[in-house]
Design a protein around this motif. Structure first.
Motif, PDB file in Angstrom:
ATOM      1  N   GLY A 516      86.203 -89.308  -4.050  1.00 52.41           N
ATOM      2  CA  GLY A 516      85.817 -88.245  -5.365  1.00 52.41           C
ATOM      3  C   GLY A 516      87.223 -87.355  -5.544  1.00 52.41           C
ATOM      4  O   GLY A 516      88.135 -87.473  -4.847  1.00 52.41           O
ATOM      5  N   PRO A 517      86.814 -86.445  -6.454  1.00 54.76           N
ATOM      6  CA  PRO A 517      87.871 -85.641  -6.827  1.00 54.76           C
ATOM      7  C   PRO A 517      88.373 -84.722  -5.658  1.00 54.76           C
ATOM      8  O   PRO A 517      87.357 -84.518  -4.843  1.00 54.76           O
ATOM      9  CB  PRO A 517      87.232 -84.866  -8.088  1.00 54.76           C
ATOM     10  N   ARG A 518      89.345 -84.205  -5.726  1.00 49.41           N
ATOM     11  CA  ARG A 518      90.117 -83.536  -4.367  1.00 49.41           C
ATOM     12  C   ARG A 518      90.208 -81.967  -5.042  1.00 49.41           C
ATOM     13  O   ARG A 518      90.560 -81.572  -6.062  1.00 49.41           O
ATOM     14  CB  ARG A 518      91.254 -84.025  -3.882  1.00 49.41           C
ATOM     15  N   LEU A 519      89.894 -81.135  -4.082  1.00 54.27           N
ATOM     16  CA  LEU A 519      90.210 -79.550  -4.207  1.00 54.27           C
ATOM     17  C   LEU A 519      90.868 -79.311  -2.923  1.00 54.27           C
ATOM     18  O   LEU A 519      90.158 -79.202  -1.831  1.00 54.27           O
ATOM     19  CB  LEU A 519      89.069 -78.962  -4.402  1.00 54.27           C
ATOM     20  N   TRP A 520      92.188 -78.749  -3.098  1.00 49.57           N
ATOM     21  CA  TRP A 520      92.859 -78.207  -1.762  1.00 49.57           C
ATOM     22  C   TRP A 520      93.128 -79.334  -0.760  1.00 49.57           C
ATOM     23  O   TRP A 520      93.184 -79.248   0.275  1.00 49.57           O
ATOM     24  CB  TRP A 520      92.236 -77.129  -1.076  1.00 49.57           C
ATOM     25  N   GLY A 521      93.336 -80.664  -1.318  1.00 51.19           N
ATOM     26  CA  GLY A 521      93.427 -81.668  -0.737  1.00 51.19           C
ATOM     27  C   GLY A 521      92.418 -82.510  -0.113  1.00 51.19           C
ATOM     28  O   GLY A 521      92.440 -83.013   0.790  1.00 51.19           O
ATOM     29  N   TYR A 522      91.046 -81.775  -0.366  1.00 58.99           N
ATOM     30  CA  TYR A 522      89.921 -82.251   0.460  1.00 58.99           C
ATOM     31  C   TYR A 522      88.870 -82.748  -0.749  1.00 58.99           C
ATOM     32  O   TYR A 522      89.036 -82.419  -1.722  1.00 58.99           O
ATOM     33  CB  TYR A 522      89.172 -81.375   1.411  1.00 58.99           C
ATOM     34  N   PRO A 523      87.840 -83.437  -0.503  1.00 62.09           N
ATOM     35  CA  PRO A 523      86.969 -83.812  -1.529  1.00 62.09           C
ATOM     36  C   PRO A 523      86.292 -82.720  -1.919  1.00 62.09           C
ATOM     37  O   PRO A 523      85.740 -81.771  -1.210  1.00 62.09           O
ATOM     38  CB  PRO A 523      85.770 -84.600  -0.598  1.00 62.09           C
ATOM     39  N   ALA A 524      86.448 -82.603  -3.362  1.00 62.49           N
ATOM     40  CA  ALA A 524      85.887 -81.219  -3.965  1.00 62.49           C
ATOM     41  C   ALA A 524      84.243 -81.031  -3.533  1.00 62.49           C
ATOM     42  O   ALA A 524      83.980 -79.925  -3.525  1.00 62.49           O
ATOM     43  CB  ALA A 524      86.113 -81.449  -5.570  1.00 62.49           C
ATOM     44  N   TYR A 530      80.474 -76.563   1.328  1.00 62.06           N
ATOM     45  CA  TYR A 530      80.835 -75.708   2.461  1.00 62.06           C
ATOM     46  C   TYR A 530      80.760 -74.369   1.957  1.00 62.06           C
ATOM     47  O   TYR A 530      80.187 -73.201   2.686  1.00 62.06           O
ATOM     48  CB  TYR A 530      82.044 -75.980   3.206  1.00 62.06           C
ATOM     49  N   ILE A 531      81.404 -73.932   0.875  1.00 60.45           N
ATOM     50  CA  ILE A 531      81.325 -72.518   0.306  1.00 60.45           C
ATOM     51  C   ILE A 531      79.891 -72.228  -0.010  1.00 60.45           C
ATOM     52  O   ILE A 531      79.637 -70.858   0.454  1.00 60.45           O
ATOM     53  CB  ILE A 531      82.316 -72.409  -0.972  1.00 60.45           C
ATOM     54  N   ILE A 532      79.063 -72.855  -0.570  1.00 61.17           N
ATOM     55  CA  ILE A 532      77.827 -72.222  -0.884  1.00 61.17           C
ATOM     56  C   ILE A 532      76.962 -72.276   0.543  1.00 61.17           C
ATOM     57  O   ILE A 532      76.213 -71.143   0.454  1.00 61.17           O
ATOM     58  CB  ILE A 532      77.250 -73.381  -1.687  1.00 61.17           C
ATOM     59  N   ALA A 533      77.230 -73.119   1.417  1.00 62.03           N
ATOM     60  CA  ALA A 533      76.413 -72.976   2.776  1.00 62.03           C
ATOM     61  C   ALA A 533      76.933 -71.874   3.544  1.00 62.03           C
ATOM     62  O   ALA A 533      75.992 -71.085   4.082  1.00 62.03           O
ATOM     63  CB  ALA A 533      76.747 -74.226   3.741  1.00 62.03           C
ATOM     64  N   ILE A 534      78.267 -71.536   3.532  1.00 58.67           N
ATOM     65  CA  ILE A 534      78.609 -70.126   4.160  1.00 58.67           C
ATOM     66  C   ILE A 534      78.149 -68.773   3.556  1.00 58.67           C
ATOM     67  O   ILE A 534      77.585 -67.877   4.214  1.00 58.67           O
ATOM     68  CB  ILE A 534      80.248 -70.267   4.134  1.00 58.67           C
ATOM     69  N   PHE A 535      78.269 -68.916   2.231  1.00 54.20           N
ATOM     70  CA  PHE A 535      77.589 -67.841   1.291  1.00 54.20           C
ATOM     71  C   PHE A 535      76.041 -67.602   1.572  1.00 54.20           C
ATOM     72  O   PHE A 535      75.513 -66.546   2.005  1.00 54.20           O
ATOM     73  CB  PHE A 535      77.702 -67.874  -0.054  1.00 54.20           C
ATOM     74  N   LEU A 536      75.610 -68.839   1.712  1.00 57.03           N
ATOM     75  CA  LEU A 536      73.801 -68.464   2.054  1.00 57.03           C
ATOM     76  C   LEU A 536      73.694 -68.003   3.477  1.00 57.03           C
ATOM     77  O   LEU A 536      72.765 -67.103   3.916  1.00 57.03           O
ATOM     78  CB  LEU A 536      73.476 -69.893   1.897  1.00 57.03           C
ATOM     79  N   SER A 537      74.612 -68.574   4.279  1.00 56.78           N
ATOM     80  CA  SER A 537      74.396 -68.256   5.987  1.00 56.78           C
ATOM     81  C   SER A 537      74.653 -66.917   6.052  1.00 56.78           C
ATOM     82  O   SER A 537      73.907 -66.024   6.915  1.00 56.78           O
ATOM     83  CB  SER A 537      75.018 -69.035   6.718  1.00 56.78           C
ATOM     84  N   LEU A 538      75.835 -66.243   5.343  1.00 55.53           N
ATOM     85  CA  LEU A 538      75.928 -64.811   5.496  1.00 55.53           C
ATOM     86  C   LEU A 538      74.800 -64.002   4.953  1.00 55.53           C
ATOM     87  O   LEU A 538      74.655 -62.854   5.372  1.00 55.53           O
ATOM     88  CB  LEU A 538      77.401 -64.349   4.468  1.00 55.53           C
ATOM     89  N   ARG A 539      74.390 -64.434   3.625  1.00 57.47           N
ATOM     90  CA  ARG A 539      73.195 -63.698   3.187  1.00 57.47           C
ATOM     91  C   ARG A 539      71.973 -63.442   4.156  1.00 57.47           C
ATOM     92  O   ARG A 539      71.455 -62.465   4.088  1.00 57.47           O
ATOM     93  CB  ARG A 539      72.642 -64.222   1.721  1.00 57.47           C
ATOM     94  N   LEU A 540      71.548 -64.672   4.725  1.00 60.70           N
ATOM     95  CA  LEU A 540      70.733 -64.710   5.632  1.00 60.70           C
ATOM     96  C   LEU A 540      70.924 -63.787   6.831  1.00 60.70           C
ATOM     97  O   LEU A 540      70.148 -63.133   7.375  1.00 60.70           O
ATOM     98  CB  LEU A 540      70.494 -66.192   6.365  1.00 60.70           C
ATOM     99  N   VAL A 541      72.208 -63.835   7.536  1.00 61.18           N
ATOM    100  CA  VAL A 541      72.331 -62.837   8.651  1.00 61.18           C
ATOM    101  C   VAL A 541      72.356 -61.396   8.285  1.00 61.18           C
ATOM    102  O   VAL A 541      71.712 -60.475   8.860  1.00 61.18           O
ATOM    103  CB  VAL A 541      73.656 -63.219   8.969  1.00 61.18           C
TER     104      VAL A 541
END
Length: 550
Positions: A516-524, A530-541
């Protein structure tokens, strides 16, 4: 409606911020309202005041509905400690007068004819102004009679109903969550206050109360109640004769010529209302009493009255007799029958405490017995045992305490027991008169015949439902709002945790697939996941940390 459903209302925020302002954080914490940390900025330095003083200041700042609530609660010696009662009695509902243009609209809407056809003049400046209504002097056009117009403030009924709706939600939220409030049954208490306030707003009912009490006044009594004009009364206006006199609280008692007889008349009238009529003024304090030039006593403000059934009135006579005879067992049983509560009372412990109170009063000479003080101490005992009086009984006790205090203000040497004794004897004889006994037998016979008629039908209904499998037992859950809210939070966090874990796992698989398309050299798609998952985990903590701090 949950507390969060009204949290956005401006009036609710005003109530909560006022509670925080005067240091009632513990109450606000139990409400679990959003934005709690921002309320800390509005605190003022009132901690040098007692808790009771701060309660009164909260009510004063929140306006008419809360002032009236405080005044009603000041009649509940069975519920509240003496220190708080003393503060609530300081509440005054003298407020700036409404603009006459607004008052005129209320008047015009209340009559079917132009005001000029009914009154030759209406004074624009009121002679009295309170939170619910104000009084204007006027003159009737057809008879040239001076009258007083008691006019309800515009929109005050809507304001009170809105405030009481919010108070009901707060009461449901707090009920059972605070140890010190458990005895009160807050939702039920708020409902009673709402009923009494709406009753006071019903000016048609107040007019009828005045007519009833006027019909009960004996010719020899120097007690007056203003005459009303029913054709000129309505939901928002009472037209009554203009009473001339000075409020008792402003009268120089030493200058009255017949202080003793006036005190006896006032006290006898109050006792007769309670014991003989079962219909009495709820708050006969000096501010509601005028003394005219002939030293007649004029009773005002009949918006709130109490009513007692024949059964309760006879039990009150039994209670007085049991106190005089020092029959502690009888006193205890009658007191328990007057009350209700969520827990069973410890009769032995209550009986021992009643013995201490009654013994103290029976050792005094009868003329030194303060009947009001005795009733107050007995109701305090009941409250300490988790029992509260019915509304009318609590109002009766407050009325008797106030009437006795008003009478002693006029004549400190007044022998209350001596004044009450003839009436108690008369009521006792009347209770067992042949006519009353016959009436009681007739009533019992009617109940028996009705029961005999209904029993077969009710029995058949039960058997039929059993046969059809329709008989069910219903359980009612109470005070589970807190548990429900906790379960909702737990489930929400569990769902967020599962979604977060799924996002981490799915994003990792997308990155491993390297498509698929890339973002910063990785699959977008994987990076965004990952960004959404990190945001949700911080909110939960953060939510878990905040919850633990509470």
């Amino acid at each position: 409606m949950d507390i969060r459903a009204i949290a956005h209302l401006g009036r609710f925020r005003e109530i909560v911020s006022t509670l925080v302002k005067y240091g009632f954080d513990d109450v606000v914490d139990r409400l679990d309202v959003p934005g709690r940390r921002y309320l800390e900025k509005i605190r003022v330095h009132t901690m040098h005041l007692t808790r009771w003083e701060r309660m009164r200041m909260v009510l004063e700042e929140l306006g008419p509905t809360f002032i009236k609530c405080g005044q009603i609660l000041s009649q509940r010696a069975d519920l509240l400690p003496r220190e708080l009662l003393d503060e609530l009695r300081k509440l005054q509902d003298d407020v700036p007068a409404e603009e006459f243009s607004e008052i005129r609209k209320v008047l015009q809407d209340s009559f079917n004819a132009p005001l000029e056809d009914i009154f030759s003049e209406i004074e624009e400046t009121p002679i009295a102004a309170a939170s619910l209504a104000q009084v204007h002097k006027a003159r009737l056009k057809d008879s040239d009679q001076e009258v007083a117009l008691k006019i309800q403030r515009p929109d005050i009924a809507e304001t009170i109903k809105s405030d009481m709706d919010i108070l009901e939600r707060i009461a449901i939220r707090l009920d059972g969550r605070m140890e010190s409030f458990k005895v009160y049954n807050l939702p039920q208490l708020v409902q009673r206050i709402r009923k009494l306030m709406l009753q006071e707003l019903n000016f048609v009912q107040e007019m009828r109360n005045m007519q009833v009490v006027r019909s009960h006044i004996l010719p020899e009594e120097k007690i007056l109640v203003p005459e009303v004009y029913p054709d000129l009364c309505g939901q928002y206006v009472i037209t009554m004769e203009l009473s001339r006199g000075s409020k008792m609280k402003d009268v120089r008692i030493s200058e009255l010529k017949n202080r003793a007889s006036l005190a006896k008349l006032g006290l006898n009238f109050s006792i007769r209302q309670v014991l003989e009529q079962g219909f009495f003024h709820a708050d006969p304090h000096p501010g509601n009493i005028l003394i005219d030039e002939e030293e007649n006593m004029i009773l005002l403000d009949w918006g709130m009255v109490g009513r007692l059934t024949n059964k309760v009135r006879y039990e009150l006579i039994d209670l007085i007799g049991a106190v005089v005879d020092n029959d502690v067992e009888e006193v205890t049983e009658i007191l328990i029958s007057f009350t209700m509560g969520r827990e069973n009372v410890n009769r032995n412990m209550l009986q021992n405490e009643v013995l201490e109170v009654v013994s103290h009063f029976t050792r005094l000479p009868l003329k030194e017995v303060n009947l009001g003080q005795l009733l107050m101490e007995l109701t305090t005992l009941l409250r300490n045992h988790g029992r509260i009086l019915t509304t009318d009984l609590s109002i009766m006790i407050k009325a008797m305490v106030t009437a006795e205090g008003t009478a002693r203000l006029l004549y400190p040497e007044l022998d209350v027991i001596k004044e009450a004794e003839p009436m108690v004897r008369r009521m006792g004889k009347n209770r067992f008169s042949p006519s009353n006994i016959f009436k009681g037998l007739q009533k019992s016979l009617r109940y028996l015949l009705r029961f005999q008629y209904e029993l077969p039908r009710q029995t058949l209904d039960i058997i039929s439902k059993l046969d059809r499998g329709e008989l069910a037992i219903r359980f009612q859950h109470q005070n589970l709002e807190g548990l429900q809210a906790t379960l909702e939070r737990v489930i929400n966090r569990l769902v967020v945790g599962i979604v977060t874990g799924a996002l981490f796992l799915g994003s990792g698989m997308v990155i491993i697939a390297d498509t698929g398309p890339r973002l910063w050299g990785y699959p977008a798609l994987g990076v965004i996941g990952y960004i959404i998952a990190i945001f949700l985990s911080l909110r939960l903590v953060m939510a878990m940390v905040r919850s633990r701090k509470r």
